[in-house]
Design an enzyme around this catalytic site. Sequence first.
Site: not given
Ligand code: GLA
Length: 414
Positions: A47, A49, A140, A142, A145, A200, A252
């Site tokens: 959290h 980025d 799902g 995390g 995907s 990601d 989020y």
């Molecule tokens: C998800 C989001 C990313 C990032 C993470 C937390 O994966 O897609 O952009 O914010 O949560 O680090």
Amino acid sequence: MTEIVWNTAAGGDQGAAAARTLFTQVFGGDPVGVWSAPGRVNVIGEHVDYNGGPCLPIALPHRAYVAVRPREDRIVRLVSPQTVDAVDVVDLDEVAPRGQAGEVRTWAAYLVGVAWALEQAGHGPLGGFDVALWNCVPQGGGLSSSAALECSMAVALDELFDLGLAGTAQAPDDQGRKVLVDACRRAENEIAGANTGGLDQTASLRCAAGHALALDCRDMSTEQIPFDLARDHLELLVIDTRAPHSLNDGQYASRRADCEAAAAVLGVDLLVEVEDLDAALAKVEDPRQVMRVRHVVSEVARTRAFIDLLRQGPLEGERLAVAGALLDDSHDSLRDDYQVTCRELDLAVDVARAHGAHGARMTGGGFGGSAIALVDQGQGAEVAARVAEAFALARLNEPHFMIAVPGGPAGREQ
Ligand code: GLA
């Protein structure tokens, strides 16, 4: 005795062959090629980025595969194993952002969204295409995907429509891939409706096998850091809690909004610019924003420290102890200050720590999804068994496990 479910990656050949077969079954004839892209685990830097901070992802061996054939018109037809009886059909000329006529409400958003975003950025016009998806990244979990879907589509479109951006997985064009990252991120933000930050997609397109990617989200510059845990007699256990997880249900976005509001109070563009945490905390009045700022600023410092440790040499002795503590502190901060963990993530982390993990934390967006534990080589199975037992006792979903070894970036399958 609780069973351990290992989520082993299907070899590239298998995933590619499965996508190809699905394509032929549904559309007839052969695809012109199969492209794939990996999911990721973020080792630390969570959290941050979208606050301009540093992250440290590795690409997983688990990948999404797309078999694709271009069409003469502007129609996209999409199929996955779950939708064989209901092929999605989308007209590229009608695709529009969430909330507008033409919004794409199915999983197709992650694929056609990339074509839409590339055209918006002036790469195109593209043509239509038929695509069969075979996704080996746990969904799902995390583990990104959705980014794997976007990035496999991006490298496919790059080659099919001669955009000249991606290079190959073996010889990637890193600057061109930054452009593809932007397109994939726009697809996710605007077409799929999840306001995520780019970690990601960068991991999926720009990681290298055997390395962790030190990513600076101020300018998206990167450094490949050798990440060979086996050399250090360690392994990274991934615990997919299989707790329901979603990044577009408002939670989020609300964390992101807290950060933006706090940055405005502090007079900075991004929270990464905060240098003096105590002075910043004294200025922010809203108690929730205080917690968010404390997480982001401390996580930035932890991530920088972790990257420095990796640069210094093998994770052993004092370096290993410090690295483990940084992982632990990251989780505790995400739990207490950022409030994005859940019962399953906290339990997985507690059990891993109690059974010898050097450090353990949630990874990715949180609210469900996966945790990671840094354990001695050969101990992953033992820790997994203890976590599975604890989940069974607590009557939670049966968790799944994998050992993460850094894989290669998105590219064409042979
Ligand atoms: C998800 C989001 C990313 C990032 C993470 C937390 O994966 O897609 O952009 O914010 O949560 O680090």
